[in-house]
Enzyme design. Sequence first.
Site, short mmCIF file in Angstrom:
data_model
loop_
_atom_site.label_atom_id
_atom_site.label_comp_id
_atom_site.label_asym_id
_atom_site.label_seq_id
_atom_site.Cartn_x
_atom_site.Cartn_y
_atom_site.Cartn_z
N CYS A 216 2.62 -1.72 -4.19
CA CYS A 216 2.37 -3.08 -3.70
C CYS A 216 0.92 -3.50 -3.92
O CYS A 216 0.58 -4.67 -3.72
CB CYS A 216 2.75 -3.19 -2.23
SG CYS A 216 4.49 -2.83 -1.97
N CYS B 27 10.57 -8.85 8.63
CA CYS B 27 10.53 -8.40 7.24
C CYS B 27 10.14 -9.54 6.31
O CYS B 27 10.61 -10.67 6.47
CB CYS B 27 11.90 -7.89 6.81
SG CYS B 27 12.59 -6.64 7.90
N LYS C 90 5.17 -12.85 4.67
CA LYS C 90 6.24 -13.34 5.53
C LYS C 90 6.80 -14.66 5.01
O LYS C 90 8.00 -14.85 4.99
CB LYS C 90 5.67 -13.50 6.95
CG LYS C 90 6.56 -14.13 7.98
CD LYS C 90 7.68 -13.25 8.43
CE LYS C 90 8.98 -13.61 7.78
NZ LYS C 90 10.14 -12.94 8.37
N HIS D 59 7.52 -11.50 -1.48
CA HIS D 59 6.68 -10.45 -2.04
C HIS D 59 7.08 -10.09 -3.47
O HIS D 59 7.70 -9.06 -3.70
CB HIS D 59 6.77 -9.22 -1.13
CG HIS D 59 5.87 -8.09 -1.50
ND1 HIS D 59 4.69 -8.25 -2.21
CD2 HIS D 59 5.99 -6.75 -1.29
CE1 HIS D 59 4.13 -7.06 -2.39
NE2 HIS D 59 4.90 -6.15 -1.85
#
Lengths: 205, 384
Positions: B86, B203, B328, B332
């Site tokens: 990430c 998530c 959020k 992503h």
Amino acid sequence: MRGPRQRAEALLFTLTGAARGARGRRGVAGHLAQRRPLPSYQSYLASRQLSPSDHDPRGGGGVPATVAYRERDAELSLHGFRCTGCGTMHFPRQRVCYRCHARDRFEAVRLSDRAGRVLSYTFDWFFPNPEPPTIAGVVEVEGARLYVQMCDARPEQLRCDLPIEMVFRRIHEAGGRPNYFWKSTPIAAPASDAASPATAPGGGR
Amino acid sequence: MKDAIRDKVAVVGVGCSAFGERWDASPEDLIVEAAYEAYADAGIDDQQRVLEAVFCGAVYPSRGTAEVAESLKLFGRPVSLVQNYCATGTDAFRYGVLSIAAGLYDTVLVVGFDKPKDRGVSGPSVNLTGVRGLPATPAAWFSLCAARYFETYGASREDLARIAVKNHHNGTLAPKSMLKREITVEDALGARMIAWPFGLYDCAAQSDGAAAAILTRREGARSFRPDPVLVKAVSIALAPNPQGDPDFDFLSWKPTVYAARDAYAQAGITDPRSQIHLAQLHDCFTLTEMLSYEDLGFCDRGTAKEHVAAGTFALEGALPVNTDGGLKTFGHPTGATGVRMIYENTLQLQGRAGPRQVPNAGLALSHNLGGAPQTCGIAILGRE
Ligand SMILES: [Zn+2]
């Protein structure tokens, strides 16, 4: 047509004026004339994925046999590896020690019949499981740390430092065959039918 | 030479595609959208001459470096692709910074992108090529600290929910975010569970997106724009897999601690909570943001929940975090995220963040945490 053997469907089209532009193309007869026949019934079965010797494409190839062979000490006999330089336990096998960085100074230690404890845990609703959640977490056995699923436990039993032991279980069917590994389970968990699922830490708040 | 790169490299242009489920957009569309915005932002119309090298970050590229080179028709120069979980976008940015600090180039382009919605799965795929390490879901990995952290410090799902509420609010103020909807603590607590303690609103979603930055030597920065932003630090650090690390304490993510130590030394930061004015933190899950407050030294160990309740990290708070709504509300797209944070921090430092502007922002940090997690990337930008 659809389906390899079970059924047939036929569609009848009426040619209208708008389709006249299609005249002069190869057509079904033309395509059939140019066909390349399959050399054998075996190749027909393979092309339709009907050959019983093929892997189930739904499960993918599964765990490669070479990997299963190399990992047998960790995954089947559940051995940890103790650094003879500093005593640190490792799972699975490492070449270099996490703490003292010594190379290839490990002795195998059997973990399968030793008790341990839960270090941390979660309840996973996302992982495919007919009875979610899947309980998983890091357990410590003889100083070795293992990230494993937990079986034969109820979410409301879980807390940090809960005593556990290790049990050998079928993990999944990837590749169309059973694949085994170890899970943790609470030691001598007394059955308590009074616990309400609504108050389980895995649900709600 | 901890300060070897400090103040040597300037960000002179940033661009960011709209993030979301971009069904009708290809990776090429996203890359062009972000890069041409960055060109315009830097006042560049002769990119073929100005851009000497391209550093790309992507975790699911279908064509590797060609994906960017072909999209932008940037040939006859180096184009490289890095991957670091990430922290991929932050690492691509880091290579761009290092190449200029080393004197190799005057001006380079950094592009982070990913298009996970073309992979045919709505969430992360479940890997069944081994028997260990299952369930191999990011939510399960990142929840690993929850049970022990909650037992040790008395935090709860309500504290996590407040972080989701904050980020959802900030996301309504960001034109390029995917989710523009306020939520309540009750919404978050009542949503279906993914991996305890994470419900759906704890998530980050998956989304498609790309972001770009143009970097140049500090000395020439003002020929691009009058308000260049300087790179104070950029750091990457790895730590052992927490699932087997014999020294892991389940209260803190080591990669962040390691990377922060290095980044603060590079930037000369001794008291992060007073010196840093705003931050974009890796809120892949709400607990990740909560632990990062402590791992980055924004508050003392075990006090994150009190700061969350007091609003320390809200837009109007003492140290606003995720001013654009974070992962959020942007989702992503892994390779894009770190560069998207650079985009937001640059806008904030230049006073161009509109309704989400943090007043007098002088120093801004961005942070990614990835893998099991095992890797962290941190970038610190400041006004000249
Ligand atoms: Zn050792």
